[in-house]
Design an enzyme around this catalytic site. Structure first.
Site, PDB file in Angstrom:
ATOM      1  N   ASP A   9      -4.447  -4.279   1.634  1.00  0.00           N
ATOM      2  CA  ASP A   9      -3.716  -3.214   2.286  1.00  0.00           C
ATOM      3  C   ASP A   9      -4.742  -2.403   3.081  1.00  0.00           C
ATOM      4  OD1 ASP A   9      -1.651  -1.122   2.709  1.00  0.00           O
ATOM      5  OD2 ASP A   9      -2.890   0.013   1.312  1.00  0.00           O
ATOM      6  N   ASP A  11      -4.200   1.337   4.747  1.00  0.00           N
ATOM      7  CA  ASP A  11      -4.214   2.780   4.520  1.00  0.00           C
ATOM      8  C   ASP A  11      -4.417   3.108   3.050  1.00  0.00           C
ATOM      9  OD1 ASP A  11      -3.565   3.986   7.200  1.00  0.00           O
ATOM     10  OD2 ASP A  11      -1.857   2.631   6.985  1.00  0.00           O
ATOM     11  N   ASP A 161      -3.140   0.033  -2.889  1.00  0.00           N
ATOM     12  CA  ASP A 161      -3.228   1.318  -3.589  1.00  0.00           C
ATOM     13  C   ASP A 161      -1.877   1.900  -3.979  1.00  0.00           C
ATOM     14  OD1 ASP A 161      -2.580   1.878  -0.826  1.00  0.00           O
ATOM     15  OD2 ASP A 161      -3.059   3.980  -1.236  1.00  0.00           O
TER      16      ASP A 161
END
Length: 219
Positions: A9, A11, A161
């Site tokens: 991922d 961001d 995250d």
């Protein structure tokens, strides 16, 4: 089966976009009809799943795609000033040196990701970037990558995250490494049972090595 590809991922996992995204979403609150979040509310949101956060915000479902588009556009104006999460550069270079193929799957815009990587001298590390995945559609992109590169699920690890990253990995039957330095708190990440939960980028290389030998059923 040996892990060959590590997909990240963007961001909150690679790029430290947390403060920028909070500022942007708060600035757009009046336009899209939701309340700005203060620090206390933000701490609560971190303990919720992605779907629970949307429900709590009370944003009209029809507005969400338009909001996400605006957020990505506004983030693009800040992307050149953003930096990687501290320690992430070293971990990425180490994984690349070990022979892994690295990729990115993100709901952010590809222009934003490419600008960030170039500005931080990371563009040479990544073999592919898939952008524009819908909020809860990352599993479809992961499955597309498996088909396109003729990969088995056991050969891929997805690092993210948020709870939706864990869920996308599980739906695609690839291993999930959850990172505790991004948006969601480690407590809510743990509830979604990733294959591995780490707290610092310095732990990433060891976590990937452990995933080579530990089967999901044993965890």
């Amino acid at each position: 089966m040996t892990v060959k590809v590590i997909i990240f991922d963007f961001d909150g996992t690679i790029a430290d976009t947390h403060d920028a995204l909070v500022e942007i979403t708060n600035r757009l609150a009046g336009e899209f009809g939701y309340k700005p979040v203060g620090q206390d509310e933000l701490e609560i949101l971190k303990t919720l799943s992605s779907r629970e956060i949307i429900k709590r915000s009370q944003i009209a479902a029809i507005k969400i795609p338009f909001l996400l588009r605006r957020v990505k556009t506004e983030l693009g104006k800040k992307i050149r000033d953003l930096k990687p999460v501290t320690g992430m550069e070293t971990a990425l270079f180490c994984l690349k040196e070990q022979g892994y193929q690295l990729g990115i799957v993100t709901s952010n815009q590809k222009d934003n990701v490419c600008a960030f990587l170039e500005n931080n001298n990371l563009e040479s590390l990544f073999d592919f970037i898939y952008s524009g995945a819908s909020l809860f559609g990352k599993h479809k992109v992961l499955e597309k990558i498996l088909r396109q590169y003729n990969l088995q699920p056991d050969e891929v690890i997805y690092v993210g995250d948020e709870t939706r990253d864990i869920n996308a990995a599980k739906t695609s039957r690839v291993k999930a490494v959850a990172v505790g330095w991004g948006f969601n708190s480690p407590s809510i990440l743990a509830q979604h049972q990733p294959d591995c939960l780490i707290y610092r980028p310095q732990e990433l290389v060891r976590a990937i090595a452990n995933c080579q030998t530990v089967d999901r059923k044993a965890l």
